[in-house]
Design an enzyme around this catalytic site. Structure first.
Site, PDB file in Angstrom:
ATOM      1  N   GLU A 127      -8.953 -93.059  73.343  1.00  0.00           N
ATOM      2  CA  GLU A 127      -8.695 -93.323  71.920  1.00  0.00           C
ATOM      3  C   GLU A 127      -7.720 -94.469  71.797  1.00  0.00           C
ATOM      4  O   GLU A 127      -7.073 -94.878  72.771  1.00  0.00           O
ATOM      5  CB  GLU A 127      -8.198 -92.045  71.220  1.00  0.00           C
ATOM      6  CG  GLU A 127      -9.318 -91.012  71.103  1.00  0.00           C
ATOM      7  CD  GLU A 127      -8.939 -89.754  70.365  1.00  0.00           C
ATOM      8  OE1 GLU A 127      -7.906 -89.749  69.676  1.00  0.00           O
ATOM      9  OE2 GLU A 127      -9.681 -88.773  70.489  1.00  0.00           O
ATOM     10  N   HIS A 242      -5.804 -92.134  58.497  1.00  0.00           N
ATOM     11  CA  HIS A 242      -6.803 -92.312  59.559  1.00  0.00           C
ATOM     12  C   HIS A 242      -7.742 -93.428  59.124  1.00  0.00           C
ATOM     13  O   HIS A 242      -8.163 -93.468  57.965  1.00  0.00           O
ATOM     14  CB  HIS A 242      -7.578 -91.019  59.781  1.00  0.00           C
ATOM     15  CG  HIS A 242      -8.327 -90.995  61.085  1.00  0.00           C
ATOM     16  ND1 HIS A 242      -9.475 -91.718  61.284  1.00  0.00           N
ATOM     17  CD2 HIS A 242      -8.082 -90.369  62.244  1.00  0.00           C
ATOM     18  CE1 HIS A 242      -9.909 -91.514  62.527  1.00  0.00           C
ATOM     19  NE2 HIS A 242      -9.071 -90.702  63.129  1.00  0.00           N
ATOM     20  N   ARG A 286      -3.499 -97.174  65.076  1.00  0.00           N
ATOM     21  CA  ARG A 286      -4.166 -96.581  63.914  1.00  0.00           C
ATOM     22  C   ARG A 286      -3.769 -97.248  62.594  1.00  0.00           C
ATOM     23  O   ARG A 286      -4.608 -97.489  61.731  1.00  0.00           O
ATOM     24  CB  ARG A 286      -3.813 -95.098  63.893  1.00  0.00           C
ATOM     25  CG  ARG A 286      -4.706 -94.268  63.100  1.00  0.00           C
ATOM     26  CD  ARG A 286      -4.400 -92.815  63.351  1.00  0.00           C
ATOM     27  NE  ARG A 286      -5.266 -92.281  64.392  1.00  0.00           N
ATOM     28  CZ  ARG A 286      -5.349 -90.994  64.702  1.00  0.00           C
ATOM     29  NH1 ARG A 286      -4.618 -90.123  64.067  1.00  0.00           N
ATOM     30  NH2 ARG A 286      -6.168 -90.580  65.638  1.00  0.00           N
ATOM     31  N   HIS A 347      -4.063 -88.488  56.653  1.00  0.00           N
ATOM     32  CA  HIS A 347      -4.450 -87.693  57.822  1.00  0.00           C
ATOM     33  C   HIS A 347      -3.313 -86.865  58.401  1.00  0.00           C
ATOM     34  O   HIS A 347      -3.514 -85.692  58.715  1.00  0.00           O
ATOM     35  CB  HIS A 347      -4.987 -88.664  58.878  1.00  0.00           C
ATOM     36  CG  HIS A 347      -5.550 -88.019  60.092  1.00  0.00           C
ATOM     37  ND1 HIS A 347      -6.601 -87.126  60.044  1.00  0.00           N
ATOM     38  CD2 HIS A 347      -5.215 -88.126  61.419  1.00  0.00           C
ATOM     39  CE1 HIS A 347      -6.897 -86.731  61.274  1.00  0.00           C
ATOM     40  NE2 HIS A 347      -6.056 -87.298  62.122  1.00  0.00           N
ATOM     41  N   ARG A 382       1.957 -91.939  64.719  1.00  0.00           N
ATOM     42  CA  ARG A 382       1.577 -91.028  65.803  1.00  0.00           C
ATOM     43  C   ARG A 382       0.427 -91.585  66.631  1.00  0.00           C
ATOM     44  O   ARG A 382      -0.546 -92.113  66.088  1.00  0.00           O
ATOM     45  CB  ARG A 382       1.161 -89.675  65.216  1.00  0.00           C
ATOM     46  CG  ARG A 382       0.686 -88.698  66.260  1.00  0.00           C
ATOM     47  CD  ARG A 382       0.387 -87.343  65.671  1.00  0.00           C
ATOM     48  NE  ARG A 382      -0.685 -87.366  64.702  1.00  0.00           N
ATOM     49  CZ  ARG A 382      -1.978 -87.379  65.001  1.00  0.00           C
ATOM     50  NH1 ARG A 382      -2.367 -87.407  66.269  1.00  0.00           N
ATOM     51  NH2 ARG A 382      -2.884 -87.375  64.043  1.00  0.00           N
TER      52      ARG A 382
HETATM   53  C1  SIN Z   1      -9.479 -88.236  65.727  1.00  0.00           C
HETATM   54  O1  SIN Z   1     -10.289 -87.559  66.338  1.00  0.00           O
HETATM   55  O2  SIN Z   1      -9.623 -89.427  65.494  1.00  0.00           O
HETATM   56  C2  SIN Z   1      -8.233 -87.577  65.228  1.00  0.00           C
HETATM   57  C3  SIN Z   1      -7.339 -87.342  66.335  1.00  0.00           C
HETATM   58  C4  SIN Z   1      -5.924 -87.391  65.883  1.00  0.00           C
HETATM   59  O3  SIN Z   1      -5.633 -87.457  64.698  1.00  0.00           O
HETATM   60  O4  SIN Z   1      -5.056 -87.404  66.749  1.00  0.00           O
END
Ligand code: SIN
Length: 537
Positions: A127, A242, A286, A347, A382
């Site tokens: 990620e 998000h 993010r 989010h 975060r």
């Molecule tokens: C996601 O799956 O993108 C959310 C994961 C997160 O908020 O850490």
């Protein structure tokens, strides 16, 4: 043996209940059903340094870098050091993490290495802003549901008392210490539950915003009760949006893991726009991706941007992301054939009730864990998939302190500015106390959607002094009644919205998720909070 009341049934509350029940008399309280929590909606997974090409130091470095200069390094070290052990505990509790080769769910994601993890052949995904693939998942993209299901089953098997449809209304304090909670149930009955220790694990407050990935229960109830009781709070201006929720009613999450597997973002003419925004393109931090999408949407008259995952192939998409595939289908979209419309959505709240590294707050006997808490671990932003881990690690630690003497440092340490937002604050080193909403008897009634629109427009991805002042003025003119659970939720949203706006006004700089169009740069006065706010672990 102490009487312990735990409020909230996401991963943090369930872990606390399981651990505390070994030594204490536990009552677990939730205003909805036991499985109604944000945990259930977590898709991407849970990050931990479990593989030979990874290290705790690398996970710490990524966490601190994402925190944008105001995170607590010590809290990040605790998180990343203890994370792998806690994952093994989850496996022992029955969480079926996916394995390479598909023994449980779906295996090896995105061509990442197939080396053995410390727990054998765990599968992993990548990620944004993680320097290696380290995100464990279960059921493909149903990680939260798999964790919630296993932990609820363990709580049931342990015979722990669970009070459902029972809302925390206020903390009961005696001589400055917590002595229990006041509750309201779905039939309108009010009660008090006495306790030697109360653990707030009530999650976030996505319902503050017009667009959110959070479930309906996320109304800031625990934070609002803590504010009313006078608990210290911190970092409330840092609210994470998000980048990719599906642009349909309800804004369901489209996991960052999809971009981690190679999906790209396109404008309305089908061109990628992220490479021009950041060297890491779709895998930039993010906040960067969320703002870039919002700006692109402005350039195209508000139309959502597109997430193109078609190159991943129909078979892989439905195997690795069964939940998102189901959500797309339910909304008439075939993401294996066409790019799908996405938009940012509220989010996760980095700020919350100030805690030390054991979840202890400034009120003796009151613990806070999970999203409602703020140990400083996430700073201003975060890192993806650190939220389940944080809830797990700090919930585990907090239980060890039940019944122990309350350190004066946890209660007395003065609140320090995470970054120094104005010269006056810089000189005093203190943040202004959050402004509380008008008393219940003053002000006009409001409807929740008006508050959500106001917060989205004036205290969302982009903020300005005048917009925040508009928000503060309107919030100050509203009041909520207290008859029903929904009324109480409205009142709590009003309380936490007011506190958020007050914190956002005070921070006259841009940092992480907090972007002030009128102060677009980070302030050079900002510094790390490390060990200033937190008693040593
Ligand atoms: C996601 O799956 O993108 C959310 C994961 C997160 O908020 O850490």
């Amino acid at each position: 043996m102490s009487a312990v009341v735990i409020v909230g049934t996401g991963i943090a509350g369930l872990i606390c209940a399981l651990r505390a029940a070994e030594r204490h008399d536990v009552t677990l309280v939730t205003k909805a059903g036991v499985t109604d929590s944000a945990t259930r909606y977590a898709q991407g997974g849970i990050a931990a340094a479990m593989f030979p090409d990874d290290s705790v130091a690398s996970h710490v470095a990524d966490t601190v870098r994402a925190a944008a200069g105001v995170g607590s390094r010590r809290a990040a070290e605790i998180l990343c050091n203890e994370g792998p052990q806690r994952i093994l505990d989850l496996i022992r509790l029955g969480v079926p993490f996916d394995r390479v080769g598909g023994q449980e769910g779906v295996g090896g994601a995105g061509g990442v290495g197939r080396e053995q993890s410390v727990a054998g052949d765990l599968a992993r995904g990548r990620e944004a802003a993680h320097s290696v693939a380290r995100v464990l998942h279960a059921g493909g993209d149903a990680t939260g549901r798999a964790i919630e299901t296993a932990l609820v089953a363990a709580v049931r098997a342990a015979g722990i008392t669970v009070l459902e449809q029972t809302m925390l209304t206020d903390l009961a304090l005696t001589d400055g210490k917590v002595g229990g909670i006041h509750t309201l149930n779905a039939t309108g009955r009010r009660s008090m539950l006495r306790a030697d220790a109360v653990i707030l694990a009530t999650g976030g407050a996505g319902q503050l915003y017009r667009h959110t990935t959070n479930p309906a229960v996320s109304c800031g109830d625990g934070l609002a009760a803590a504010i009313r009781a006078g608990a210290a709070v911190r970092d409330l201006e840092f609210y994470q949006f998000h980048p990719t929720s599906l642009a349909v009613p309800g804004n369901p999450l489209v996991s960052e893991a999809v971009r981690g597997e190679g999906a790209v973002l396109l404008d309305d003419r089908g061109r990628r726009f992220m490479p021009a925004e950041h060297p890491d393109a779709e895998l930039a931090p993010r906040d960067v991706v969320a703002r870039a999408i919002a700006e692109q949407m402005q350039r195209q008259d508000g139309a959502p941007v597109l997430l193109d995952a078609t190159a991943l192939g129909r078979g892989y998409l439905s195997e690795r992301f069964p939940e998102i595939t189901r959500i797309c289908r339910a909304n008439g979209l075939d993401w294996a054939a066409d790019p799908v419309p996405v938009t940012p959505a509220a989010h996760y709240w980095m700020g919350g009730i100030r805690t030390d590294h054991f979840g202890r707050t400034s009120i003796p006997g009151l613990f806070a864990v999970g999203e409602v808490a703020c140990s400083g671990v996430h700073g201003a932003n975060r890192l993806a998939s650190n939220s389940l881990l944080e809830a797990l690690v700090f919930a585990w630690r907090s239980v060890a302190m039940i019944g122990e003497p309350w350190p004066s440092a946890a209660a007395d340490r003065p609140e320090r500015a995470a970054a120094l937002p104005s010269p006056a604050v810089a000189r005093s080193g203190r943040r202004p106390a959050p402004v509380l909403p008008s008393s219940a008897s003053a002000g006009d009634p409001f409807v929740r959607v008006d508050l959500q629109r106001l917060m989205w427009d004036e205290a969302g991805l982009y903020r300005t002094e005048s917009g925040l002042r508009t928000a503060a003025d309107r919030l100050a003119g509203w009041r909520a009644s207290t008859h029903t659970i929904a009324d109480r939720e409205d009142g709590n949203l009003l309380t936490v919205a007011t506190a958020l706006v007050s914190a956002a006004l005070a921070r006259r700089e841009s940092r992480g998720a907090h972007f002030r169009s009128d102060y677009p740069a980070a302030s050079s006065l900002a510094g790390s909070l490390d060990e200033l706010t937190h008693p040593a672990a």
